[in-house]
Design a protein around this motif. Structure first.
Motif, PDB file in Angstrom:
ATOM      1  N   UNK A   1     -29.634  19.288  -2.868  1.00 19.84           N
ATOM      2  CA  UNK A   1     -30.016  20.300  -1.883  1.00 19.84           C
ATOM      3  C   UNK A   1     -31.067  19.742  -0.931  1.00 19.84           C
ATOM      4  N   UNK A   2     -32.085  19.043  -1.497  1.00 16.10           N
ATOM      5  CA  UNK A   2     -33.134  18.456  -0.669  1.00 16.10           C
ATOM      6  C   UNK A   2     -32.573  17.398   0.288  1.00 16.10           C
ATOM      7  N   UNK A   3     -31.629  16.605  -0.215  1.00 11.81           N
ATOM      8  CA  UNK A   3     -31.025  15.584   0.635  1.00 11.81           C
ATOM      9  C   UNK A   3     -30.246  16.200   1.788  1.00 11.81           C
ATOM     10  N   UNK A   4     -29.471  17.231   1.491  1.00 15.23           N
ATOM     11  CA  UNK A   4     -28.713  17.917   2.534  1.00 15.23           C
ATOM     12  C   UNK A   4     -29.647  18.544   3.559  1.00 15.23           C
ATOM     13  N   UNK A   5     -30.749  19.137   3.056  1.00 14.31           N
ATOM     14  CA  UNK A   5     -31.722  19.750   3.959  1.00 14.31           C
ATOM     15  C   UNK A   5     -32.352  18.693   4.858  1.00 14.31           C
TER      16      UNK A   5
ATOM     17  N   UNK B   1     -39.961  11.180  13.994  1.00 13.33           N
ATOM     18  CA  UNK B   1     -39.058  11.862  13.065  1.00 13.33           C
ATOM     19  C   UNK B   1     -39.790  12.981  12.348  1.00 13.33           C
ATOM     20  N   UNK B   2     -39.073  14.059  11.992  1.00 10.96           N
ATOM     21  CA  UNK B   2     -39.696  15.196  11.295  1.00 10.96           C
ATOM     22  C   UNK B   2     -40.347  14.765   9.981  1.00 10.96           C
ATOM     23  N   UNK B   3     -41.463  15.417   9.646  1.00 12.48           N
ATOM     24  CA  UNK B   3     -42.185  15.052   8.424  1.00 12.48           C
ATOM     25  C   UNK B   3     -41.341  15.308   7.176  1.00 12.48           C
ATOM     26  N   UNK B   4     -40.386  16.254   7.279  1.00  8.00           N
ATOM     27  CA  UNK B   4     -39.510  16.503   6.134  1.00  8.00           C
ATOM     28  C   UNK B   4     -38.667  15.273   5.801  1.00  8.00           C
ATOM     29  N   UNK B   5     -38.482  14.403   6.798  1.00  6.51           N
ATOM     30  CA  UNK B   5     -37.757  13.154   6.586  1.00  6.51           C
ATOM     31  C   UNK B   5     -38.713  12.058   6.131  1.00  6.51           C
TER      32      UNK B   5
ATOM     33  N   UNK C   1     -36.770   4.155   6.322  1.00  5.08           N
ATOM     34  CA  UNK C   1     -35.750   4.612   7.277  1.00  5.08           C
ATOM     35  C   UNK C   1     -35.429   3.440   8.196  1.00  5.08           C
ATOM     36  N   UNK C   2     -34.166   3.101   8.320  1.00  2.00           N
ATOM     37  CA  UNK C   2     -33.742   2.073   9.261  1.00  2.00           C
ATOM     38  C   UNK C   2     -32.740   2.657  10.239  1.00  2.00           C
ATOM     39  N   UNK C   3     -32.676   2.042  11.413  1.00  2.00           N
ATOM     40  CA  UNK C   3     -31.718   2.451  12.448  1.00  2.00           C
ATOM     41  C   UNK C   3     -30.790   1.277  12.696  1.00  2.00           C
TER      42      UNK C   3
ATOM     43  N   UNK D   1     -31.427   6.325   5.302  1.00  2.00           N
ATOM     44  CA  UNK D   1     -32.639   6.799   4.640  1.00  2.00           C
ATOM     45  C   UNK D   1     -32.548   6.467   3.155  1.00  2.00           C
ATOM     46  N   UNK D   2     -33.532   5.736   2.683  1.00  2.00           N
ATOM     47  CA  UNK D   2     -33.659   5.525   1.243  1.00  2.00           C
ATOM     48  C   UNK D   2     -34.726   6.491   0.744  1.00  2.00           C
ATOM     49  N   UNK D   3     -34.309   7.471  -0.043  1.00  2.00           N
ATOM     50  CA  UNK D   3     -35.237   8.499  -0.494  1.00  2.00           C
ATOM     51  C   UNK D   3     -36.146   7.967  -1.598  1.00  2.00           C
TER      52      UNK D   3
END
Length: 341
Positions: A19-23, A48-52, A59-61, A89-91
């Motif tokens: 759920x957190x990943x989807x969010x 990028x949003x702080x939630x990310x 995070x790589x692009x 994104x590597x969580x």
């Protein structure tokens, strides 16, 4: 019993993680979508949003085979216009998430709305489906398209009757053309080849394959050093004179608030490249070094007077007579000489 409790607890954790990943991905998607129209400029930084960021270990692009972990809009990775990228994104929980996005990069300075005055009108054969158009003094060289009707012609400005014609085979759809010294280079639409002719006789001297990255031949001009071609994208492709199958460099084009796709007929003049945009009654003035659109001409009125209600009778001819611009289009009955104010 205890095993079932542990299994249930792990399932709850897994569901919560999913759920957190989807969010997180939804928030990133909303952020990217909100920035797409506004765009960025070189040197800007993606915030990028702080939630990310707070839930990511990294995070790589990615840009095809290139990637960066810097959020700065760097010309080493980004081009002007639309950039298709992938966020990886590597969580902190060890999962790897991917999301595709489009990042638009615009020119920093607004383009100037160029004004002009019509100073002369000349006849043009309305049967000619203009794809390439250039002038040397009062001599016009024109490449006309369509299967079974493609040709390279030469005529004197003021006369709609060609003095020299090179008919193309039925399977060839002619496109842009450029004069380089005593030669004429001409592109083809989907044949993936170009032709080289003797300018005086129109004798075909050679042909060359288009570079693989150029899917279709559209516009062509010469900047005094390289041929410059378009293929209906946002790109200007600079090709070697001695080897037009080789791309010397690629420059992407954008304005201050807009990406310009479908760049078409080209003309180089006094350090700038002029290009029309297919199916739009405008001509862009482009800095060929940066790809920034520095000026824009609006030929809506002339297009409306000449398209006769046919959607394909578009503005598609740019040349220069001294400092004045010559403008025409596909199946237009006139060539206009305009003084740029």
């Amino acid at each position: 019993m205890r095993r079932n409790i542990i299994a249930g607890f792990m399932a709850v954790l897994l569901l919560a993680s999913c759920h957190n990943n989807e969010k997180m991905l939804d928030i990133l998607a909303d952020y990217n979508n909100s920035k797409e129209a506004k765009g960025y400029h070189f040197g800007d930084k993606l915030e990028l949003p702080k939630e990310v960021t707070e839930n990511a270990e990294s995070v790589t692009i990615s840009f095809g085979d290139k990637e960066t972990n810097s959020f700065v809009i760097d010309p080493r990775f980004f081009t002007l216009g639309d950039n298709a990228v992938t966020f990886t994104i590597k969580t902190k929980g060890g999962e790897v998430l991917n999301q595709d996005a489009t990042i638009n990069v615009f020119a920093k300075n607004p383009e100037k709305n160029m004004t002009y005055q019509i100073v002369a009108e000349y006849p043009h054969d309305p049967k000619n489906f203009v794809e390439g158009f250039l002038a040397e003094g009062n001599i016009i060289y024109e490449s006309d398209g369509l299967d079974g009707a493609s040709q390279l012609i030469k005529y004197t400005l003021g006369s709609a009757t060609p003095g020299m014609v090179k008919q193309q085979p039925a399977g060839v759809f002619s496109e842009g053309c450029a004069v380089v010294g005593d030669k004429i280079y001409q592109l083809t639409y989907k044949n993936k080849i170009g032709f080289v002719y003797d300018k005086k006789t129109f004798e075909q001297l050679s042909e060359f394959p288009l570079p693989n990255v150029i899917g279709e031949g559209w516009g062509l001009t010469y900047d005094g050093k390289n041929l410059v071609a378009t293929d209906g994208s946002k790109n200007l492709y600079f090709l070697g004179i001695n080897n037009p199958s080789k791309i010397v460099k690629t420059v992407s084009v954008a304005g201050n608030t807009e990406t310009f796709e479908q760049l078409n007929e080209l003309e180089y003049h006094n350090g700038f490249i002029y290009s029309n945009v297919w199916h739009r009654p405008i001509i862009l003035k482009i800095n060929p070094t940066t790809g920034e659109v520095v000026g824009k001409f609006d030929f809506t009125k002339l297009t409306g007077e000449n398209d006769r209600g046919e959607s394909e009778n578009v503005l598609n001819g740019i040349a220069f007579k001294g400092e004045n611009m010559l403008v025409t289009g596909k199946n237009w009955a006139k060539i206009y000489e305009v003084a740029i104010k």
